[in-house]
Design an enzyme around this catalytic site. Structure first.
Site, PDB file in Angstrom:
ATOM      1  N   ASP A  34       7.908  21.060  63.083  1.00 51.70           N
ATOM      2  CA  ASP A  34       7.558  20.046  62.094  1.00 51.70           C
ATOM      3  C   ASP A  34       7.067  18.767  62.762  1.00 51.70           C
ATOM      4  O   ASP A  34       7.861  17.970  63.275  1.00 51.70           O
ATOM      5  CB  ASP A  34       8.795  19.746  61.236  1.00 51.70           C
ATOM      6  N   SER A 198      -9.329   9.685  58.375  1.00 46.60           N
ATOM      7  CA  SER A 198     -10.538  10.470  58.119  1.00 46.60           C
ATOM      8  C   SER A 198     -11.566   9.565  57.443  1.00 46.60           C
ATOM      9  O   SER A 198     -11.212   8.737  56.605  1.00 46.60           O
ATOM     10  CB  SER A 198     -10.213  11.649  57.189  1.00 46.60           C
TER      11      SER A 198
HETATM   12  C1  LIG Z   1      13.441  12.125  58.243  1.00 47.62           C
HETATM   13  C2  LIG Z   1      12.253  11.217  58.525  1.00 47.62           C
HETATM   14  C3  LIG Z   1      12.411  10.534  59.822  1.00 47.62           C
HETATM   15  C4  LIG Z   1      10.979  12.048  58.515  1.00 47.62           C
HETATM   16  C5  LIG Z   1      10.715  12.647  57.128  1.00 47.62           C
HETATM   17  N1  LIG Z   1       9.630  13.608  57.218  1.00 47.62           N
HETATM   18  C6  LIG Z   1       9.299  14.362  56.150  1.00 47.62           C
HETATM   19  O1  LIG Z   1       9.946  14.368  55.106  1.00 47.62           O
HETATM   20  C7  LIG Z   1       8.095  15.264  56.307  1.00 47.62           C
HETATM   21  C8  LIG Z   1       8.461  16.575  56.949  1.00 47.62           C
HETATM   22  O2  LIG Z   1       7.297  17.234  57.446  1.00 47.62           O
HETATM   23  C9  LIG Z   1       9.218  17.511  55.966  1.00 47.62           C
HETATM   24  C10 LIG Z   1       9.708  18.773  56.675  1.00 47.62           C
HETATM   25  C11 LIG Z   1      10.207  19.836  55.684  1.00 47.62           C
HETATM   26  C12 LIG Z   1      11.553  19.470  55.112  1.00 47.62           C
HETATM   27  C13 LIG Z   1      12.095  20.542  54.193  1.00 47.62           C
HETATM   28  C14 LIG Z   1      12.200  21.859  54.910  1.00 47.62           C
HETATM   29  C15 LIG Z   1      10.871  22.284  55.517  1.00 47.62           C
HETATM   30  C16 LIG Z   1      10.318  21.174  56.405  1.00 47.62           C
HETATM   31  N2  LIG Z   1       8.291  17.870  54.910  1.00 47.62           N
HETATM   32  C17 LIG Z   1       8.593  17.609  53.623  1.00 47.62           C
HETATM   33  O3  LIG Z   1       9.615  17.067  53.245  1.00 47.62           O
HETATM   34  C18 LIG Z   1       7.614  18.106  52.590  1.00 47.62           C
HETATM   35  C19 LIG Z   1       8.237  19.321  51.938  1.00 47.62           C
HETATM   36  C20 LIG Z   1       7.323  20.534  52.032  1.00 47.62           C
HETATM   37  O4  LIG Z   1       6.056  20.285  51.559  1.00 47.62           O
HETATM   38  C21 LIG Z   1       8.021  21.698  51.301  1.00 47.62           C
HETATM   39  C22 LIG Z   1       8.738  22.518  52.335  1.00 47.62           C
HETATM   40  C23 LIG Z   1       9.341  23.756  51.853  1.00 47.62           C
HETATM   41  C24 LIG Z   1       9.485  24.797  52.732  1.00 47.62           C
HETATM   42  C25 LIG Z   1      10.051  25.993  52.339  1.00 47.62           C
HETATM   43  C26 LIG Z   1      10.509  26.143  51.025  1.00 47.62           C
HETATM   44  C27 LIG Z   1      10.383  25.079  50.122  1.00 47.62           C
HETATM   45  C28 LIG Z   1       9.802  23.885  50.529  1.00 47.62           C
HETATM   46  N3  LIG Z   1       7.036  22.508  50.571  1.00 47.62           N
HETATM   47  C29 LIG Z   1       6.884  22.398  49.234  1.00 47.62           C
HETATM   48  O5  LIG Z   1       7.540  21.651  48.554  1.00 47.62           O
HETATM   49  O6  LIG Z   1       5.882  23.239  48.820  1.00 47.62           O
HETATM   50  C30 LIG Z   1       5.585  23.405  47.414  1.00 47.62           C
HETATM   51  C31 LIG Z   1       5.142  22.058  46.851  1.00 47.62           C
HETATM   52  C32 LIG Z   1       4.451  24.400  47.378  1.00 47.62           C
HETATM   53  C33 LIG Z   1       6.810  23.924  46.707  1.00 47.62           C
HETATM   54  C34 LIG Z   1      10.354  11.524  56.168  1.00 47.62           C
HETATM   55  O7  LIG Z   1       9.179  11.122  56.194  1.00 47.62           O
HETATM   56  O8  LIG Z   1      11.262  11.120  55.425  1.00 47.62           O
END
Ligand SMILES: CC(C)C[C@H](NC(=O)C[C@H](O)[C@H](CC1CCCCC1)NC(=O)CC[C@H](O)[C@H](Cc1ccccc1)NC(=O)OC(C)(C)C)C(=O)O
Length: 330
Positions: A34, A198
């Protein structure tokens, strides 16, 4: 040194999982690499039993190289509302041939329901910048930061693919993995993300729209999240596409195939083109006639997110030496 491993997509390419070996003898867990966060955390023998459903557990007591960081803790919550927390060990971590001997491995004591229900995901390996690491009292380095000094070149690359395994490589750029040139753009790491700008976009065979889109390259976000002006311009071209408040997003007819979407890279006309079929993210119901859009709005986030829907159309170089991003078609 160099290394790398496969990145295997889960259903609808919602996430990509990569085998990572931890400890001695090695315990292999499938982690979600990630670039949008900077903690390496894993399901473990310490994770409360009721919150484990099928995940592989790292057990530090079975590793002769594990060392507990007494009094160190971590706690994280992500953009989708999921969260986890626990304690910290140092242990040997390898991705393919690349080994870091003293990597902070954050063991989960509790995880939120989203993680419990994601049975193939054994944890996350964050490749954002170190400022995002949540370990207290002292932040820990990412796998890439630890590995960088020994790498042939201070880079890792993401080559995610639609519906089939791709690869993460460390320390080298595989010339066979992309076509044409790699266009490098500057990165603003002040928020801890691989944040770039971009110059604009094009829809189908339409003309290029010059409009700055500042956003992060995030392998951990499934979709391509863009400013509402861009999103409404795109779906405005598709009859039957609409914002569906029950789905909390734009939906569109799965056929005919929607128009391609291109985003610009750099200032000499380079662009990454998403085939229209990537925008048919997944069918919304059993009929299969309506699809959830792979492009959605970024309102409330403050920046765009170039997630997997965008990344799987490109070969992407994350350059930790020059703090740049390289984009190429493939
Ligand atoms: C803790 C901080 C320092 C950093 C933190 N970073 C992020 O939140 C971004 C980061 O890339 C996080 C990392 C994800 C956390 C949840 C598990 C998977 C990885 N991304 C995220 O938090 C974004 C969440 C994803 O987009 C989800 C992931 C997912 C995977 C499998 C099943 C369901 C949902 N997809 C998802 O919701 O897909 C759909 C809309 C099609 C249902 C923030 O900005 O708060």
């Amino acid at each position: 040194s160099t290394g790398g491993a496969v990145a295997t997509p889960e259903d609808h390419d919602v996430e990509y999982l990569t085998p990572v070996s931890i400890g001695t003898p090695e315990q292999i867990l499938n982690l979600d690499i990630d670039t949008g966060s900077s903690d390496l955390w894993v399901f473990s023998s310490e994770t409360s039993r009721s919150e484990v459903k099928g995940q592989t557990l790292y057990d530090p007591s079975n590793s002769s190289t594990a060392q507990k960081l007494e009094g160190y803790t971590w706690s994280i919550s992500y953009g989708d509302g999921s969260s986890s927390a626990g304690e910290v060990y140092l242990d040997t971590v390898s991705i393919g041939a690349l080994t870091v001997s003293s990597q902070a491995v954050e063991v989960a004591q509790k995880v939120s329901s989203e993680f419990t229900s994601d049975s193939n995901n054994d944890g996350l390996l964050g490749l954002g910048f170190g400022s995002l690491n949540t370990v207290q009292p002292n932040a820990q380095k990412t796998f890439f930061d630890n590995a960088m000094p020994a790498l042939d070149s201070p880079v890792f690359t993401a080559d995610l693919k639609a519906g089939i395994p791709g690869r993460y490589n460390f320390g080298y750029i595989d010339p066979n993995a992309y076509t044409g040139n790699i266009t490098y753009v500057s990165v603003d790491d002040s928020q801890g993300f691989w944040d770039w700008t971009s110059p604009g976009y094009a829809i189908g065979s339409g003309s290029f729209e010059n409009t700055t889109i500042k956003g992060i390259a995030d392998t951990g976000t499934s979709l391509l999240l863009l400013p509402s002006s861009v999103v409404s311009a795109y779906y405005g071209k598709i009859s039957g596409a609409k914002y569906d408040s029950t789905q909390a997003g734009y939906v569109l007819p799965c056929s005919p195939t929607p128009p391609d979407f291109a985003f610009g890279v750099g200032d000499d006309g380079a662009a990454i083109v998403l085939p229209g079929k990537y925008i048919n993210y997944a069918p919304t119901g059993s009929s299969g006639t309506t699809c959830f859009g792979g492009i959605q709005g970024d309102s409330g986030i403050g920046f765009a997110i170039f997630g997997d829907v965008a990344l799987k159309a490109a070969f992407v170089v994350f350059d930790g030496g020059s703090k740049t991003l390289g984009w190429a078609s493939k």
